[in-house]
Scaffold this active site. Structure first.
Site, PDB file in Angstrom:
ATOM      1  NE  ARG A  47      -3.329   2.792   3.025  1.00 33.32           N
ATOM      2  CZ  ARG A  47      -4.754   3.090   3.310  1.00 33.32           C
ATOM      3  NH1 ARG A  47      -5.018   1.929   3.165  1.00 33.32           N
ATOM      4  NH2 ARG A  47      -4.509   3.578   3.300  1.00 33.32           N
TER       5      ARG A  47
ATOM      6  CB  THR B  63     -15.727  -5.615   1.102  1.00 34.38           C
ATOM      7  OG1 THR B  63     -16.629  -4.295   0.958  1.00 34.38           O
ATOM      8  CG2 THR B  63     -16.056  -5.894   0.187  1.00 34.38           C
TER       9      THR B  63
ATOM     10  CB  SER C 255     -15.223  -1.767  -7.706  1.00 31.56           C
ATOM     11  OG  SER C 255     -14.502  -2.677  -6.491  1.00 31.56           O
TER      12      SER C 255
ATOM     13  CE1 TYR D  75     -11.087  -3.999  -1.875  1.00 31.69           C
ATOM     14  CE2 TYR D  75     -12.658  -3.526  -1.394  1.00 31.69           C
ATOM     15  CZ  TYR D  75     -11.817  -4.161  -0.986  1.00 31.69           C
ATOM     16  OH  TYR D  75     -12.097  -4.361   0.198  1.00 31.69           O
ATOM     17  CG  HIS D  76     -16.132  -3.863  -3.447  1.00 30.22           C
ATOM     18  ND1 HIS D  76     -15.826  -2.859  -4.146  1.00 30.22           N
ATOM     19  CD2 HIS D  76     -16.251  -3.427  -2.104  1.00 30.22           C
ATOM     20  CE1 HIS D  76     -16.303  -1.829  -3.268  1.00 30.22           C
ATOM     21  NE2 HIS D  76     -16.042  -2.408  -1.794  1.00 30.22           N
TER      22      HIS D  76
ATOM     23  CE  LYS E 260     -11.126  -7.326   0.434  1.00 32.44           C
ATOM     24  NZ  LYS E 260     -11.281  -7.227   2.216  1.00 32.44           N
TER      25      LYS E 260
ATOM     26  CB  VAL F 124     -21.998  14.423  -2.429  1.00 33.34           C
ATOM     27  CG1 VAL F 124     -22.940  13.673  -3.462  1.00 33.34           C
ATOM     28  CG2 VAL F 124     -21.925  15.311  -1.197  1.00 33.34           C
TER      29      VAL F 124
HETATM   30  N1  USQ Z   1     -18.255   8.572  -1.996  1.00 34.52           N
HETATM   31  C1  USQ Z   1     -18.668   9.978  -2.456  1.00 34.52           C
HETATM   32  N2  USQ Z   1     -17.990  10.905  -3.149  1.00 34.52           N
HETATM   33  C2  USQ Z   1     -16.550  10.472  -2.896  1.00 34.52           C
HETATM   34  C3  USQ Z   1     -15.442   9.932  -1.852  1.00 34.52           C
HETATM   35  C4  USQ Z   1     -17.155   8.775  -1.853  1.00 34.52           C
HETATM   36  O1  USQ Z   1     -19.930  10.146  -2.771  1.00 34.52           O
HETATM   37  O2  USQ Z   1     -15.089  11.763  -2.139  1.00 34.52           O
HETATM   38  C5  USQ Z   1     -19.551   7.686  -2.170  1.00 34.52           C
HETATM   39  C6  USQ Z   1     -19.122   6.197  -3.576  1.00 34.52           C
HETATM   40  O3  USQ Z   1     -19.019   6.516  -4.363  1.00 34.52           O
HETATM   41  C7  USQ Z   1     -20.086   5.107  -1.897  1.00 34.52           C
HETATM   42  C8  USQ Z   1     -19.569   5.872  -1.025  1.00 34.52           C
HETATM   43  O4  USQ Z   1     -19.275   6.900  -0.632  1.00 34.52           O
HETATM   44  O5  USQ Z   1     -20.873   5.159  -2.944  1.00 34.52           O
HETATM   45  C9  USQ Z   1     -18.596   5.121  -0.739  1.00 34.52           C
HETATM   46  O6  USQ Z   1     -17.448   5.328  -0.576  1.00 34.52           O
HETATM   47  P1  USQ Z   1     -15.496   4.597   0.436  1.00 34.52           P
HETATM   48  O7  USQ Z   1     -14.505   5.478  -1.144  1.00 34.52           O
HETATM   49  O8  USQ Z   1     -15.893   5.234   1.402  1.00 34.52           O
HETATM   50  O9  USQ Z   1     -15.595   2.869  -0.178  1.00 34.52           O
HETATM   51  P2  USQ Z   1     -15.525   2.190  -1.453  1.00 34.52           P
HETATM   52  O10 USQ Z   1     -15.212   2.597  -2.037  1.00 34.52           O
HETATM   53  O11 USQ Z   1     -17.137   1.727  -1.419  1.00 34.52           O
HETATM   54  O12 USQ Z   1     -14.562   0.832   0.100  1.00 34.52           O
HETATM   55  C10 USQ Z   1     -14.192   1.323   0.726  1.00 34.52           C
HETATM   56  C11 USQ Z   1     -12.884   0.804   1.090  1.00 34.52           C
HETATM   57  C12 USQ Z   1     -12.734  -1.123   0.873  1.00 34.52           C
HETATM   58  C13 USQ Z   1     -14.076  -1.844   1.947  1.00 34.52           C
HETATM   59  C14 USQ Z   1     -15.527  -0.503   1.727  1.00 34.52           C
HETATM   60  C15 USQ Z   1     -16.316  -1.610   2.266  1.00 34.52           C
HETATM   61  O13 USQ Z   1     -11.887   1.225   0.414  1.00 34.52           O
HETATM   62  O14 USQ Z   1     -11.667  -1.647   1.526  1.00 34.52           O
HETATM   63  O15 USQ Z   1     -14.128  -2.855   1.557  1.00 34.52           O
HETATM   64  O16 USQ Z   1     -15.614   0.098   2.217  1.00 34.52           O
HETATM   65  S1  USQ Z   1     -17.885  -0.809   1.241  1.00 34.52           S
HETATM   66  O17 USQ Z   1     -17.906   0.522   0.523  1.00 34.52           O
HETATM   67  O18 USQ Z   1     -19.478  -1.351   2.139  1.00 34.52           O
HETATM   68  O19 USQ Z   1     -18.223  -2.221   0.541  1.00 34.52           O
END
Ligand code: USQ
Length: 382
Positions: free
Chosen positions: A35, A144, A179, A181-182, A185, A254
Site C-alpha cells: 500500500r 466487504t 468494483s 477490488y470488491h 473479495k 458528493v
Molecule cells: N463517495 C462520495 N464522495 C467521495 C468518496 C466516496 O460520494 O468523495 C461515495 C462513493 O461513491 C460510495 C460511497 O461514498 O458510494 C463509499 O465510498 P468509499 O470510497 O468510502 O468506500 P468504497 O470505495 O466502497 O470502499 C471502502 C474501502 C473498502 C471496503 C469498502 C466497504 O476502501 O476497502 O471494502 O469501503 S463497502 O463500501 O461497504 O463496500
C-alpha cells in the site's frame, strides 16, 4: 494465543496488532509495504507520515511493554509464507493483506492485474499454508459489504435459504460487486468456502463496511502510533475524506445524487469485531460470516453531519455534487442484517457529533499537510 496478522502495516492491521498484544496475545505481523508503494507511485500521500513497522513496534514496546514480531516480505511468495508459518505457528491468522482500494482497482490494466494477482494469490497461499503447517488455525478474513452490492431485497448475513420447486438449500447470499477490488473479495469468499468444504478449514469472513477514524484505546491520540490516514480519491474513504475536505475549505465531494447508502463503523469497532470473531471461532468445516458495520447512512446524510460539525470549528463547509466518477446506484434500497456481532457482545461507537468533532480537531492539526490537488482526480470507472 499465537496470532499472525497479514497486512500488519495497514490502516486496520497496525491498530489490530497493538490491540491484541494489549489483551495479552502473542502477535506477529507480516507486510510487504504494497500500500505504501502504490500510494507513493500514485502521489496519494496520507495526511501525515507513518513510521515503518520496525520503528512503530519499538515505540509501542517502549510505551506499553508489549512486543510484536515483524516479518517483511511478499505473501504471494511461497518461500516467504512457508517460513512465516513455520516460525510463528499461528493459532489465529487475521488476513488483511490485500490491495484495499476500489478506485485504484479501476484505474487501468496494470492496477487491475495487480489487484487480482495480489488478492487472489495471497488468499490462496494462506489457505495452502494453513493446510500444510497449522491445519487447526482459525482464519479470520476481512471481506466487504461491497461483495453484496446494493440489491433491491434485504441483505442477509452471509447466507440465504432458497426454496425452489419444492426443495430447499442454504447458499451463500448472492454477490454482485461494484468494483474489481470488491470482485476479488467475492473470489476470496468463494475460495475460502471451497476449501472449507474440501479441507475442513475453520474460517470467519467479515463483511465490513467503510471504516473511519484514527483514535483507539491503544494509541490514545499519540500520533506516533496512528494508522495511515488517507484522504485522496484513491485510498481515502468517504468519512475520512469529508473531514479533511471540511478542514481544507474544499466543498464536500458528493458523487452524483448522494443517495448511496453504506454500513459504516468506527475503527475501534473493527478491533472489537475481530476480537469477538477470534473468541468465538468457526468450527472445522465451517465458514462463519458476519456483516460488520453498526449503522447505515447515505452520502448526503454524511455531508450534512460534517457540515454541522464544521460549525463548531467556525468552518464554512460547502457541499458540491460532482458527476459520479463511479458506476453505482445513487438512490437505492439498502437493508442489510447485522445482528451476529451484536449478539456476541459488540458495543457500537456511532458517528455522533462528538466523534466527528474529535476527528476534525485532530485533522485540523495537520491542515498544512493537506494537498488539495489529491482530493479529486476523477478516475472514471466506465
Ligand atoms: N463517495 C462520495 N464522495 C467521495 C468518496 C466516496 O460520494 O468523495 C461515495 C462513493 O461513491 C460510495 C460511497 O461514498 O458510494 C463509499 O465510498 P468509499 O470510497 O468510502 O468506500 P468504497 O470505495 O466502497 O470502499 C471502502 C474501502 C473498502 C471496503 C469498502 C466497504 O476502501 O476497502 O471494502 O469501503 S463497502 O463500501 O461497504 O463496500
Amino acid at each position: 494465543m499465537r496470532i499472525l496478522i497479514l497486512g500488519g502495516d495497514g490502516y486496520l492491521g497496525w491498530p489490530t496488532a497493538m490491540n491484541l498484544t494489549a489483551s495479552g496475545h502473542q502477535v506477529a505481523v507480516a507486510d510487504n509495504y504494497l500500500r505504501r508503494n502504490i500510494c507513493r507511485e500514485e502521489n496519494s500521500e496520507a495526511l501525515f507520515n507513518v513510521s515503518n513497522l520496525h520503528d512503530r513496534v519499538k515505540i509501542w514496546e517502549k510505551i506499553s511493554g508489549h512486543k510484536i514480531d515483524v516479518y517483511i516480505g511478499d505473501l504471494c511468495e511461497w518461500d516467504f509464507i512457508s517460513t512465516l508459518f513455520t516460525q510463528t505457528k499461528p493459532e489465529v491468522v487475521i488476513h488483511y493483506a490485500e490491495q484495499p482500494s476500489a478506485p485504484y482497482s479501476m484505474l487501468n490494466r496494470n492496477a487491475a492485474t495487480l489487484t487480482i494477482k495480489n488478492n487472489i494469490s495471497v488468499t490462496t497461499n494462506v489457505i495452502f499454508a494453513v493446510k500444510e503447517y497449522t491445519p487447526d488455525a482459525h482464519i479470520i478474513k476481512l471481506g466487504t459489504m461491497g461483495e453484496y452490492g446494493t440489491p433491491n431485497i434485504d441483505i442477509e448475513e452471509g447466507w440465504i435459504n432458497i426454496e425452489h420447486k419444492g426443495r430447499k438449500q442454504k447458499f451463500l447470499y448472492p454477490r454482485q460487486a461494484g468494483s474489481l477490488y470488491h470482485t476479488t473479495k467475492v473470489m476470496d469468499t468463494d475460495l475460502l468456502w471451497f476449501y472449507v468444504r474440501m479441507w475442513d478449514l475453520k474460517v470467519t469472513d467479515l463483511m465490513q463496511g467503510p471504516v473511519y477514524g484514527l483514535h483507539t484505546d491503544e494509541n490514545q491520540g499519540n500520533e506516533d502510533l496512528f494508522p495511515f490516514f488517507n484522504y485522496d480519491e484513491l485510498f481515502g474513504t468517504v468519512v475520512n475524506r469529508f473531514i479533511v475536505q471540511a478542514v481544507a475549505g474544499y466543498p464536500l465531494t458528493v458523487y452524483g445524487k448522494g443517495g448511496q447508502t453504506r454500513g459504516y463503523l468506527d475503527i475501534r469497532d473493527t478491533l472489537q469485531c475481530v476480537k469477538l470473531s477470534m473468541e468465538n471461532p468457526a468450527q472445522k468445516g465451517e465458514l462463519k460470516i458476519f456483516n460488520q458495520f453498526v449503522e447505515t447512512f447515505s452520502v448526503n446524510q454524511l455531508a450534512d453531519k460534517v457540515q454541522k460539525t464544521g460549525k463548531i470549528f467556525n468552518l464554512d463547509v460547502q457541499v458540491k455534487s460532482l458527476p459520479n466518477p463511479r458506476k453505482e446506484a445513487e438512490d437505492h434500497y439498502y437493508n442489510p442484517a447485522h445482528t451476529g456481532l451484536l449478539d456476541l457482545g459488540l458495543r457500537p461507537h456511532y458517528l455522533t457529533d462528538d466523534a466527528l468533532a474529535q476527528m476534525m480537531e485532530t485533522v485540523l492539526k495537520y491542515k498544512n499537510n493537506i494537498k488539495k490537488s489529491s482530493i479529486f482526480r476523477g478516475v472514471k470507472w466506465q
